[in-house]
Write a protein that holds these residues in place. Sequence first.
Motif, PDB file in Angstrom:
ATOM      1  N   GLU A  73      45.044 -54.538 -12.024  1.00 31.33           N
ATOM      2  CA  GLU A  73      44.002 -54.197 -12.992  1.00 31.33           C
ATOM      3  C   GLU A  73      43.156 -55.426 -13.325  1.00 31.33           C
ATOM      4  N   TYR A  74      43.780 -56.583 -13.369  1.00 30.69           N
ATOM      5  CA  TYR A  74      43.023 -57.824 -13.569  1.00 30.69           C
ATOM      6  C   TYR A  74      42.020 -58.007 -12.431  1.00 30.69           C
ATOM      7  N   LEU A  75      42.462 -57.819 -11.196  1.00 33.57           N
ATOM      8  CA  LEU A  75      41.558 -57.945 -10.047  1.00 33.57           C
ATOM      9  C   LEU A  75      40.454 -56.894 -10.085  1.00 33.57           C
ATOM     10  N   ARG A  76      40.793 -55.680 -10.497  1.00 28.57           N
ATOM     11  CA  ARG A  76      39.767 -54.631 -10.582  1.00 28.57           C
ATOM     12  C   ARG A  76      38.733 -54.970 -11.645  1.00 28.57           C
ATOM     13  N   ASN A  77      39.176 -55.474 -12.776  1.00 30.77           N
ATOM     14  CA  ASN A  77      38.240 -55.851 -13.832  1.00 30.77           C
ATOM     15  C   ASN A  77      37.335 -57.006 -13.423  1.00 30.77           C
ATOM     16  N   ASN A  78      37.804 -57.826 -12.486  1.00 29.40           N
ATOM     17  CA  ASN A  78      36.994 -58.937 -11.978  1.00 29.40           C
ATOM     18  C   ASN A  78      36.193 -58.552 -10.736  1.00 29.40           C
ATOM     19  N   GLN A  79      36.135 -57.250 -10.460  1.00 23.55           N
ATOM     20  CA  GLN A  79      35.388 -56.721  -9.317  1.00 23.55           C
ATOM     21  C   GLN A  79      35.907 -57.241  -7.969  1.00 23.55           C
ATOM     22  N   GLN A  80      37.165 -57.650  -7.933  1.00 25.44           N
ATOM     23  CA  GLN A  80      37.757 -58.088  -6.672  1.00 25.44           C
ATOM     24  C   GLN A  80      38.448 -56.934  -5.952  1.00 25.44           C
ATOM     25  N   LEU A  81      38.755 -55.877  -6.693  1.00 26.52           N
ATOM     26  CA  LEU A  81      39.304 -54.657  -6.116  1.00 26.52           C
ATOM     27  C   LEU A  81      38.589 -53.467  -6.738  1.00 26.52           C
ATOM     28  N   GLU A  82      38.624 -52.364  -6.036  1.00 27.36           N
ATOM     29  CA  GLU A  82      38.176 -51.077  -6.575  1.00 27.36           C
ATOM     30  C   GLU A  82      39.339 -50.112  -6.500  1.00 27.36           C
ATOM     31  N   VAL A  83      39.243 -49.022  -7.262  1.00 27.16           N
ATOM     32  CA  VAL A  83      40.308 -48.027  -7.249  1.00 27.16           C
ATOM     33  C   VAL A  83      39.716 -46.658  -6.949  1.00 27.16           C
ATOM     34  N   GLU A  84      40.408 -45.944  -6.084  1.00 27.92           N
ATOM     35  CA  GLU A  84      40.029 -44.567  -5.731  1.00 27.92           C
ATOM     36  C   GLU A  84      40.865 -43.638  -6.601  1.00 27.92           C
ATOM     37  N   ARG A  85      40.210 -42.716  -7.306  1.00 25.87           N
ATOM     38  CA  ARG A  85      40.894 -41.966  -8.350  1.00 25.87           C
ATOM     39  C   ARG A  85      41.072 -40.485  -8.018  1.00 25.87           C
ATOM     40  N   ALA A  86      41.118 -40.131  -6.777  1.00 27.30           N
ATOM     41  CA  ALA A  86      41.306 -38.728  -6.402  1.00 27.30           C
ATOM     42  C   ALA A  86      42.800 -38.410  -6.408  1.00 27.30           C
ATOM     43  N   GLY A  87      43.282 -37.846  -7.522  1.00 26.21           N
ATOM     44  CA  GLY A  87      44.714 -37.552  -7.636  1.00 26.21           C
ATOM     45  C   GLY A  87      45.491 -38.843  -7.816  1.00 26.21           C
ATOM     46  N   LYS A  88      46.148 -39.292  -6.774  1.00 29.85           N
ATOM     47  CA  LYS A  88      46.860 -40.562  -6.827  1.00 29.85           C
ATOM     48  C   LYS A  88      45.861 -41.710  -6.758  1.00 29.85           C
ATOM     49  N   ARG A  89      46.285 -42.873  -7.265  1.00 28.90           N
ATOM     50  CA  ARG A  89      45.419 -44.050  -7.311  1.00 28.90           C
ATOM     51  C   ARG A  89      45.667 -44.933  -6.091  1.00 28.90           C
ATOM     52  N   TYR A  90      44.588 -45.372  -5.475  1.00 27.00           N
ATOM     53  CA  TYR A  90      44.671 -46.299  -4.351  1.00 27.00           C
ATOM     54  C   TYR A  90      43.701 -47.448  -4.577  1.00 27.00           C
ATOM     55  N   PHE A  91      44.136 -48.662  -4.259  1.00 28.24           N
ATOM     56  CA  PHE A  91      43.308 -49.839  -4.422  1.00 28.24           C
ATOM     57  C   PHE A  91      42.744 -50.265  -3.069  1.00 28.24           C
ATOM     58  N   TYR A  92      41.532 -50.770  -3.088  1.00 27.63           N
ATOM     59  CA  TYR A  92      40.920 -51.307  -1.874  1.00 27.63           C
ATOM     60  C   TYR A  92      39.955 -52.420  -2.253  1.00 27.63           C
ATOM     61  N   VAL A  93      39.637 -53.279  -1.269  1.00 30.19           N
ATOM     62  CA  VAL A  93      38.696 -54.371  -1.499  1.00 30.19           C
ATOM     63  C   VAL A  93      37.292 -53.829  -1.286  1.00 30.19           C
ATOM     64  N   PRO A  94      36.380 -53.971  -2.264  1.00 29.15           N
ATOM     65  CA  PRO A  94      35.043 -53.414  -2.115  1.00 29.15           C
ATOM     66  C   PRO A  94      34.256 -54.130  -1.025  1.00 29.15           C
ATOM     67  N   PHE A  95      33.376 -53.386  -0.401  1.00 35.31           N
ATOM     68  CA  PHE A  95      32.493 -53.959   0.627  1.00 35.31           C
ATOM     69  C   PHE A  95      31.515 -54.916  -0.014  1.00 35.31           C
ATOM     70  N   ARG A  96      31.358 -56.073   0.565  1.00 39.63           N
ATOM     71  CA  ARG A  96      30.427 -57.073   0.024  1.00 39.63           C
ATOM     72  C   ARG A  96      29.194 -57.156   0.943  1.00 39.63           C
TER      73      ARG A  96
END
Length: 324
Positions: A301-324
């Motif tokens: 969640e710290y990484l997501r808040n710093n825009q270093q990760l994104e989360v996919e919220r369809a049912g279960k949660r999955y983390f991925y690195v956003p495209f730069r």
Amino acid sequence: MLNRWEDIVEVPLPLPFALKEIKAYLFMGENGVTIVDTGLNIEQDFTVWESAMKELGLTWGDLDKIVLTHYHPDHYGLAGRMQQLAGGIPVYISQVDFQQAQLFWDRDSKMAQDLASAFRRHGLDESVVKQIPEHLASFIPWIEPHPNPTFLRAGSKIQLGDRTYKVIHTPGHADGHLSFYDSEREWLIGGDFLLPRITPNISMWPNCDKNPLQSYLKTLEKMKSLPVKRVFSSHGPIFENYQERIEQIRSHHEGRLKRMQDFVEMEGRVSATEVCDHVFGKDLSIHNIRFALSETLAHLEYLRNNQQLEVERAGKRYFYVPFR
């Protein structure tokens, strides 16, 4: 075995889980004795307290107050029982942490169901998810009866024994965690804020701080300028390398954040449970799974808040690195 530093007596108390022991403290004073943190409401811990008080020539009537650094069972558990034995003396705690004690340990609380649902969304196997409610409920007998609290505010002063301490809010490990500072001796009663050998668990729980690792790193930054000669912590020996230990723990979290982000980037799309398995391993007890997955979520969640990760919220949660 009791150890003593001037007016402070260290009381080691056994724990029936991985930490094995908590250090509580007695503050000796001419007009009364203060206890900081209590151990669990189990007979082993109560017996240690009675033996310690007998060794020091004290009775329950000699206590003037109980002070709690935070709400976790090993710190909070015996407070209500001790309060009753000592004739209703004040039990001091932050308001936030008393509320969280009710959130986690009140028999009508929905925390167990909320936590199970959160872990399910983050990929924990259903066979483990089903163990969460019973596991949390197993702590309740160790903390009942709850104390009647008196709330402490950060920035205020409190008398521990015969000396005056400043109350400092040190969140991260617990939202309302308090530490106590004697500016004359430059001694810090740190609870679980800073530990000498292990890193305090920083966990993300439902209905609590939404970015606890950020809170903890801010606490480290705030506290590093405080002149501290000696730290009385709850787990491990009393220590003096205060600044060095802050830097070690800050560096530890930087390394863990990088390891998690690198794993997510390598895998492409992962659940928090997969990240947890990668960092902490799979062969964990239900007790350790609860803390390991919650700490993993705090870092993600710290990484997501710093825009270093994104989360996919369809049912279960999955983390991925956003495209730069």
